[in-house]
Motif scaffolding. Structure first.
Motif, mmCIF file in Angstrom:
data_model
loop_
_atom_site.group_PDB
_atom_site.id
_atom_site.type_symbol
_atom_site.label_atom_id
_atom_site.label_comp_id
_atom_site.label_asym_id
_atom_site.label_seq_id
_atom_site.Cartn_x
_atom_site.Cartn_y
_atom_site.Cartn_z
ATOM 1 N N SER A 58 0.797 -1.218 0.000
ATOM 2 C CA SER A 58 0.000 0.000 0.000
ATOM 3 C C SER A 58 0.825 1.261 0.000
ATOM 4 O O SER A 58 0.351 2.321 -0.366
ATOM 5 N N GLY A 59 2.047 1.213 0.451
ATOM 6 C CA GLY A 59 2.872 2.404 0.509
ATOM 7 C C GLY A 59 2.658 3.179 1.786
ATOM 8 O O GLY A 59 3.553 3.846 2.285
ATOM 9 N N LEU A 60 1.421 3.131 2.329
ATOM 10 C CA LEU A 60 1.107 3.786 3.585
ATOM 11 C C LEU A 60 1.625 5.214 3.660
ATOM 12 O O LEU A 60 2.264 5.613 4.630
ATOM 13 N N ALA A 61 1.328 5.992 2.611
ATOM 14 C CA ALA A 61 1.798 7.366 2.604
ATOM 15 C C ALA A 61 0.890 8.281 3.411
ATOM 16 O O ALA A 61 1.197 9.438 3.608
ATOM 17 N N GLY A 62 -0.251 7.777 3.866
ATOM 18 C CA GLY A 62 -1.198 8.611 4.588
ATOM 19 C C GLY A 62 -0.865 8.713 6.051
ATOM 20 O O GLY A 62 0.178 8.282 6.537
ATOM 21 N N ASN A 63 -1.830 9.294 6.803
ATOM 22 C CA ASN A 63 -1.595 9.568 8.209
ATOM 23 C C ASN A 63 -2.191 8.518 9.130
ATOM 24 O O ASN A 63 -1.975 8.567 10.339
ATOM 25 N N ALA A 64 -2.971 7.583 8.576
ATOM 26 C CA ALA A 64 -3.619 6.608 9.431
ATOM 27 C C ALA A 64 -2.617 5.613 9.997
ATOM 28 O O ALA A 64 -1.631 5.261 9.365
ATOM 29 N N ASP A 65 -2.881 5.159 11.206
ATOM 30 C CA ASP A 65 -2.065 4.130 11.827
ATOM 31 C C ASP A 65 -2.318 2.825 11.093
ATOM 32 O O ASP A 65 -3.448 2.461 10.808
ATOM 33 N N ALA A 66 -1.236 2.120 10.797
ATOM 34 C CA ALA A 66 -1.359 0.887 10.014
ATOM 35 C C ALA A 66 -2.325 -0.102 10.644
ATOM 36 O O ALA A 66 -3.065 -0.792 9.947
ATOM 37 N N ALA A 67 -2.333 -0.167 11.948
ATOM 38 C CA ALA A 67 -3.184 -1.138 12.637
ATOM 39 C C ALA A 67 -4.659 -0.803 12.493
ATOM 40 O O ALA A 67 -5.517 -1.656 12.700
ATOM 41 N N ASP A 68 -4.972 0.434 12.149
ATOM 42 C CA ASP A 68 -6.364 0.859 12.054
ATOM 43 C C ASP A 68 -6.925 0.779 10.641
ATOM 44 O O ASP A 68 -8.097 1.055 10.428
ATOM 45 N N LEU A 69 -6.095 0.428 9.669
ATOM 46 C CA LEU A 69 -6.551 0.398 8.285
ATOM 47 C C LEU A 69 -7.433 -0.812 8.005
ATOM 48 O O LEU A 69 -7.177 -1.911 8.502
ATOM 49 N N THR A 70 -8.447 -0.593 7.212
ATOM 50 C CA THR A 70 -9.360 -1.663 6.805
ATOM 51 C C THR A 70 -8.902 -2.228 5.464
ATOM 52 O O THR A 70 -8.796 -1.488 4.487
ATOM 53 N N PRO A 71 -8.616 -3.524 5.395
ATOM 54 C CA PRO A 71 -8.186 -4.096 4.112
ATOM 55 C C PRO A 71 -9.339 -4.156 3.112
ATOM 56 O O PRO A 71 -10.481 -4.461 3.463
ATOM 57 N N ALA A 72 -9.040 -3.829 1.870
ATOM 58 C CA ALA A 72 -10.017 -3.900 0.788
ATOM 59 C C ALA A 72 -9.265 -4.159 -0.502
ATOM 60 O O ALA A 72 -8.046 -3.944 -0.577
ATOM 61 N N SER A 73 -9.979 -4.618 -1.513
ATOM 62 C CA SER A 73 -9.323 -4.885 -2.799
ATOM 63 C C SER A 73 -10.130 -4.271 -3.937
ATOM 64 O O SER A 73 -11.343 -4.122 -3.862
ATOM 65 N N LEU A 74 -9.412 -3.921 -4.988
ATOM 66 C CA LEU A 74 -10.007 -3.394 -6.210
ATOM 67 C C LEU A 74 -9.626 -4.314 -7.356
ATOM 68 O O LEU A 74 -8.441 -4.585 -7.579
ATOM 69 N N ARG A 75 -10.615 -4.795 -8.088
ATOM 70 C CA ARG A 75 -10.358 -5.650 -9.240
ATOM 71 C C ARG A 75 -10.476 -4.810 -10.523
ATOM 72 O O ARG A 75 -11.513 -4.209 -10.791
ATOM 73 N N LEU A 76 -9.396 -4.777 -11.282
ATOM 74 C CA LEU A 76 -9.404 -4.072 -12.557
ATOM 75 C C LEU A 76 -10.053 -4.942 -13.630
ATOM 76 O O LEU A 76 -10.182 -6.155 -13.463
ATOM 77 N N LYS A 77 -10.406 -4.319 -14.753
ATOM 78 C CA LYS A 77 -10.989 -5.081 -15.861
ATOM 79 C C LYS A 77 -9.920 -5.643 -16.783
ATOM 80 O O LYS A 77 -10.215 -6.426 -17.672
ATOM 81 N N TRP A 78 -8.660 -5.213 -16.569
ATOM 82 C CA TRP A 78 -7.572 -5.698 -17.409
ATOM 83 C C TRP A 78 -6.257 -5.512 -16.667
ATOM 84 O O TRP A 78 -6.235 -5.251 -15.463
ATOM 85 N N LEU A 79 -5.155 -5.659 -17.383
ATOM 86 C CA LEU A 79 -3.832 -5.566 -16.792
ATOM 87 C C LEU A 79 -3.479 -4.123 -16.438
ATOM 88 O O LEU A 79 -4.023 -3.185 -17.017
ATOM 89 N N PRO A 80 -2.565 -3.921 -15.486
ATOM 90 C CA PRO A 80 -2.186 -2.560 -15.081
ATOM 91 C C PRO A 80 -1.657 -1.751 -16.254
ATOM 92 O O PRO A 80 -0.801 -2.217 -17.007
ATOM 93 N N GLN A 81 -2.171 -0.558 -16.424
ATOM 94 C CA GLN A 81 -1.759 0.353 -17.477
ATOM 95 C C GLN A 81 -2.385 1.708 -17.191
ATOM 96 O O GLN A 81 -3.078 1.888 -16.186
#
Length: 342
Positions: A23-46
Motif C-alpha cells: 500500500s505504501g502507507l503514505a497517509g496519516n492513518a495508523d497501520a493497525a487501524d486500516l481496513t483491508p479492501a481490494s479493487l479488481r481491474l478489468k484488465w492488466l495494469p496500465q
C-alpha cells in the motif's frame, strides 16, 4: 504490450500484512487501524487505471483508513463477477451495459461511479475505402468486437437504413487486417487501437463517433457489492473519494502519475502510456464529467442504455435502475476531489 480490455457486455481476502506491504502507507492513518479492501481491474495494469495507482501511492486510501490491494483483470477474470461474489471489494468494470447485464443475471453489484462519460468507441476507415459519409458504408465490410460494441454498430447502421447492406464480421485482435485493406471499416477505442494506428503512421480518412449519432453509453463503472454498501458505507465513501481524488491528481500531474505507474509495471512504454493517459481526459470530462465532476452517474443515460440494450436484444428483461446505482456516495465527494481544473 498490454492491450486494453473490451469486456463482454458483459482476493478480497488478502491478509492485512500483505495489503499493507504493497500500500505504501503514505497517509496519516495508523497501520493497525486500516481496513483491508481490494479493487479488481478489468484488465492488466496500465494508464487506463492510473488514478487508482496514484491514489494508493499518494496515500489517499490510507488517509481514508483503507489498505487497498489492486488486483489485475485478465481474459477470464471479469470484475463484475469478482465483486458480485465478494471475492473483491470493489471493481473497475465495463460500464453501464455490463452493469445492467450483471444485474439481469442476479449479481448484487451496484454502480457508484462512471468514469467515461463518452463512449470510447469509434468506427474508422482509410482513404482507399472511398468512404466520406456514413451511408457510404453500404456494400462495405465492417469489423467490430462481438463483446458489446456490435450493438452500437448495428444500431448506427440501422438508423441510416443500411443494416442489411453491410457485411459485419468479428474483428481480429490486431489492426493488421484493417491496415491491409481486408476490411473497409474497423472499430477502435480512442485510447488503444487508434493510438496503435498512429504509431504505425496510419491515419484514418474518416472517423464516426457513436455519441455524435445519438448512441452514447457511458463506460468504465466503479462497482461494489450491495452487502458492502449495507455493512460498511464508510468504507465505500472513503474508497470512492480517494479514487476520484487519485484520478484528478493523475490528470493534473501526468508525468508523476506515469512515474508511479511505471514503478508498479516497469515493462510499460512511457511514451505510449502518456498517449493513453492524454486520450482518457476527454472521456472523463465529457459533458457532466467536466462540469459536475468525474465519475458522475447520469440516470437518464442509464435509462437510455437499458432501452438500447432491450431494443437490441442484449437484455432480455428490464432491471430496476434505482437499485443498480447509488449516487449518494458520489454526491458526498467534495468538488475539489472530483472536478479536474480547466
Amino acid at each position: 504490450m498490454y492491450r486494453t480490455a473490451r469486456r463482454s457486455l458483459f482476493a478480497s481476502g488478502f491478509a492485512l500484512t500483505t495489503a499493507l506491504m504493497f500500500s505504501g502507507l503514505a497517509g496519516n492513518a495508523d497501520a493497525a487501524d486500516l481496513t483491508p479492501a481490494s479493487l479488481r481491474l478489468k484488465w492488466l495494469p496500465q494508464a487506463q487505471f492510473a488514478g487508482y495507482y496514484v491514489a494508493k501511492a499518494k496515500g489517499f486510501y490510507s488517509d481514508e483508513g483503507i489498505a487497498l490491494t489492486i488486483n489485475p483483470g485478465g481474459p477470464n477474470i471479469i470484475a463484475e463477477n469478482m465483486v458480485g461474489s465478494n471475492t473483491d471489494t470493489f471493481g473497475h468494470g465495463g460500464g453501464m451495459a455490463s452493469l445492467l447485464q450483471a444485474r439481469e443475471k442476479g449479481l448484487p453489484i451496484v454502480g457508484i461511479g462512471m468514469l467515461f462519460q463518452e463512449t470510447p468507441y469509434r468506427l474508422v476507415a482509410l482513404e482507399k475505402a472511398g468512404i466520406k459519409k456514413f451511408t457510404d458504408l453500404k456494400g462495405k465490410t465492417v469489423s467490430t468486437w462481438f463483446t458489446g460494441p456490435q450493438f452500437m454498430v448495428q444500431a448506427m447502421l440501422k438508423a441510416n437504413g443500411i443494416d442489411r447492406d453491410v457485411n459485419l464480421e468479428a474483428q481480429a485482435n490486431s489492426m493488421v487486417p484493417f491496415i491491409d485493406g481486408k476490411v473497409d471499416v474497423a472499430t477502435v477505442t480512442v485510447y488503444n487501437e487508434l493510438l496503435i494506428l498512429k504509431r504505425r503512421n496510419v491515419t484514418p480518412a474518416v472517423m464516426f463517433n457513436p455519441a455524435d449519432m445519438g448512441i452514447n453509453l457511458a463506460n468504465e463503472a466503479i462497482i461494489v457489492n450491495e452487502s458492502t454498501i449495507k455493512d460498511n458505507p464508510k468504507l465505500v465513501q472513503g474508497f470512492l473519494r480517494a479514487s476520484l481524488k487519485g484520478w484528478v491528481y493523475a490528470m493534473t500531474h501526468k508525468d508523476e502519475a506515469l512515474d508511479i505507474l511505471l514503478k508498479e509495471v516497469p515493462t510499460l512504454n512511457r511514451t505510449e502510456q502518456m498517449e493513453t493517459l492524454e486520450a482518457l481526459q476527454p472521456l472523463l470530462t465529457y459533458g457532466a464529467g467536466g462540469s459536475k465532476g468525474i465519475g458522475y452517474i447520469d440516470r437518464d443515460n442509464l435509462a437510455f442504455a437499458q432501452k438500447f440494450l432491450l431494443d437490441n436484444g442484449a437484455l432480455k428483461k428490464a432491471v430496476d435502475l434505482d437499485s443498480s446505482i447509488n449516487t449518494t456516495f458520489w454526491d458526498k465527494v467534495p468538488a475539489s476531489d472530483k472536478v479536474i481544473p480547466r
